[in-house]
Design an enzyme around this catalytic site. Structure first.
Site, PDB file in Angstrom:
ATOM      1  N   GLY A  46       0.834  -1.190   0.000  1.00 38.40           N
ATOM      2  CA  GLY A  46       0.000   0.000   0.000  1.00 38.40           C
ATOM      3  C   GLY A  46       0.867   1.237   0.000  1.00 38.40           C
ATOM      4  O   GLY A  46       2.020   1.209   0.443  1.00 38.40           O
ATOM      5  N   GLN A  51       2.869  10.037   1.262  1.00 36.98           N
ATOM      6  CA  GLN A  51       4.164   9.381   1.383  1.00 36.98           C
ATOM      7  C   GLN A  51       5.101   9.742   0.237  1.00 36.98           C
ATOM      8  O   GLN A  51       6.313   9.520   0.343  1.00 36.98           O
ATOM      9  CB  GLN A  51       3.991   7.865   1.436  1.00 36.98           C
ATOM     10  CG  GLN A  51       3.317   7.378   2.704  1.00 36.98           C
ATOM     11  CD  GLN A  51       3.148   5.878   2.690  1.00 36.98           C
ATOM     12  OE1 GLN A  51       2.148   5.369   2.203  1.00 36.98           O
ATOM     13  NE2 GLN A  51       4.142   5.179   3.211  1.00 36.98           N
ATOM     14  N   CYS A  95       6.011   0.031   7.583  1.00 38.05           N
ATOM     15  CA  CYS A  95       5.614   1.150   6.724  1.00 38.05           C
ATOM     16  C   CYS A  95       6.809   1.594   5.885  1.00 38.05           C
ATOM     17  O   CYS A  95       7.930   1.677   6.382  1.00 38.05           O
ATOM     18  CB  CYS A  95       5.125   2.306   7.590  1.00 38.05           C
ATOM     19  SG  CYS A  95       4.584   3.760   6.660  1.00 38.05           S
ATOM     20  N   LEU A  96       6.550   1.885   4.619  1.00 37.98           N
ATOM     21  CA  LEU A  96       7.612   2.367   3.736  1.00 37.98           C
ATOM     22  C   LEU A  96       8.189   3.692   4.224  1.00 37.98           C
ATOM     23  O   LEU A  96       9.342   4.006   3.942  1.00 37.98           O
ATOM     24  CB  LEU A  96       7.072   2.522   2.311  1.00 37.98           C
ATOM     25  CG  LEU A  96       6.555   1.244   1.641  1.00 37.98           C
ATOM     26  CD1 LEU A  96       5.963   1.566   0.277  1.00 37.98           C
ATOM     27  CD2 LEU A  96       7.651   0.203   1.531  1.00 37.98           C
ATOM     28  N   HIS A 137      -4.460   1.705   7.633  1.00 32.49           N
ATOM     29  CA  HIS A 137      -3.088   2.231   7.647  1.00 32.49           C
ATOM     30  C   HIS A 137      -2.925   3.355   6.623  1.00 32.49           C
ATOM     31  O   HIS A 137      -2.390   4.422   6.934  1.00 32.49           O
ATOM     32  CB  HIS A 137      -2.123   1.075   7.360  1.00 32.49           C
ATOM     33  CG  HIS A 137      -0.680   1.463   7.361  1.00 32.49           C
ATOM     34  ND1 HIS A 137       0.172   1.111   8.379  1.00 32.49           N
ATOM     35  CD2 HIS A 137       0.068   2.148   6.454  1.00 32.49           C
ATOM     36  CE1 HIS A 137       1.390   1.583   8.099  1.00 32.49           C
ATOM     37  NE2 HIS A 137       1.349   2.207   6.934  1.00 32.49           N
ATOM     38  N   GLU A 138      -3.384   3.105   5.397  1.00 34.04           N
ATOM     39  CA  GLU A 138      -3.206   4.098   4.327  1.00 34.04           C
ATOM     40  C   GLU A 138      -4.073   5.332   4.552  1.00 34.04           C
ATOM     41  O   GLU A 138      -3.636   6.457   4.291  1.00 34.04           O
ATOM     42  CB  GLU A 138      -3.488   3.477   2.953  1.00 34.04           C
ATOM     43  CG  GLU A 138      -2.577   2.306   2.592  1.00 34.04           C
ATOM     44  CD  GLU A 138      -1.091   2.565   2.762  1.00 34.04           C
ATOM     45  OE1 GLU A 138      -0.637   3.717   2.629  1.00 34.04           O
ATOM     46  OE2 GLU A 138      -0.356   1.600   3.028  1.00 34.04           O
ATOM     47  N   HIS A 141      -2.484   7.726   6.844  1.00 36.27           N
ATOM     48  CA  HIS A 141      -1.521   8.611   6.179  1.00 36.27           C
ATOM     49  C   HIS A 141      -2.206   9.857   5.630  1.00 36.27           C
ATOM     50  O   HIS A 141      -1.643  10.954   5.672  1.00 36.27           O
ATOM     51  CB  HIS A 141      -0.813   7.888   5.027  1.00 36.27           C
ATOM     52  CG  HIS A 141       0.328   7.027   5.443  1.00 36.27           C
ATOM     53  ND1 HIS A 141       1.462   7.529   6.045  1.00 36.27           N
ATOM     54  CD2 HIS A 141       0.522   5.687   5.343  1.00 36.27           C
ATOM     55  CE1 HIS A 141       2.311   6.549   6.293  1.00 36.27           C
ATOM     56  NE2 HIS A 141       1.752   5.401   5.877  1.00 36.27           N
TER      57      HIS A 141
END
Length: 192
Positions: A46, A51, A95-96, A137-138, A141
């Protein structure tokens, strides 16, 4: 454009709430394609527009492709929102944008997501398990929330201390001025 740079904690752009998308354009289609390419390259399942430095309400995900020999099934959601939540699950998240760290996070086990697709059609999806966690999660963000905000203060402080030390060792100063911290070494595992 192709592969985009992913912002890393403590970049303050990750904390900005995102603006709703008013119009679906060719540029938005291209951004979504570039975000998907970036997500697969990292690798992750994702990615949210903040991000990569775009403060708009756009997420991409593919919760199936990490399985052995699984086909890619990319999804793009414009202005996503969770309209129902139920149950509870604890999931180990990474997480990225939060390099070299994962932790157990308590989330709703089942969610109903409402969004638009890239053609402007309304999408309503019921999800559970990994897909429900990924949606939450996304969307966090998009609201300027990182998964480390949902763990204990002790664990968060330990990570922040390690991250600060790593940046300083690499000659970077700990900053919240918007400078992009250096990219981390890649580690195996699924990142959201």
């Amino acid at each position: 454009m192709g592969i985009l740079d992913v912002l890393h904690f403590p970049d303050p752009r990750l904390r900005r709430p995102s603006e709703p998308i008013e119009k679906i354009t060719d540029e938005l289609h291209q951004l979504a394609a570039d975000m998907l390419e970036t997500m697969y390259d990292e690798p992750g399942i994702g990615l949210a527009a903040p991000q990569i430095g775009a403060s708009i309400r756009l997420i991409v995900l593919d919760t199936q492709w990490t399985e052995d020999d699984a086909d890619r099934k990319p999804c793009v959601f414009v202005n996503p929102e969770i309209v129902e939540r139920s149950g509870s699950v604890v999931w180990n998240e990474g997480c990225l944008s939060v390099p070299d760290f994962s932790a157990d996070v308590k989330r709703a086990e089942h969610v109903v997501l409402r969004a638009l697709d890239l053609e402007g059609r309304e999408v309503v999806e019921t999800a559970s398990g990994l897909r429900a966690v990924c949606f939450q999660h996304e969307i966090d963000h998009l609201d300027g929330v990182l998964f480390i905000d949902r763990i204990s203060r002790l664990k968060r402080n330990l990570y922040v201390g390690k991250r600060k030390k790593l940046l300083e060792e690499e000659g970077e100063r700990w900053t919240s001025s918007g400078e992009r911290p250096p990219a981390p070494l890649r580690t195996p595992g699924t990142k959201l």
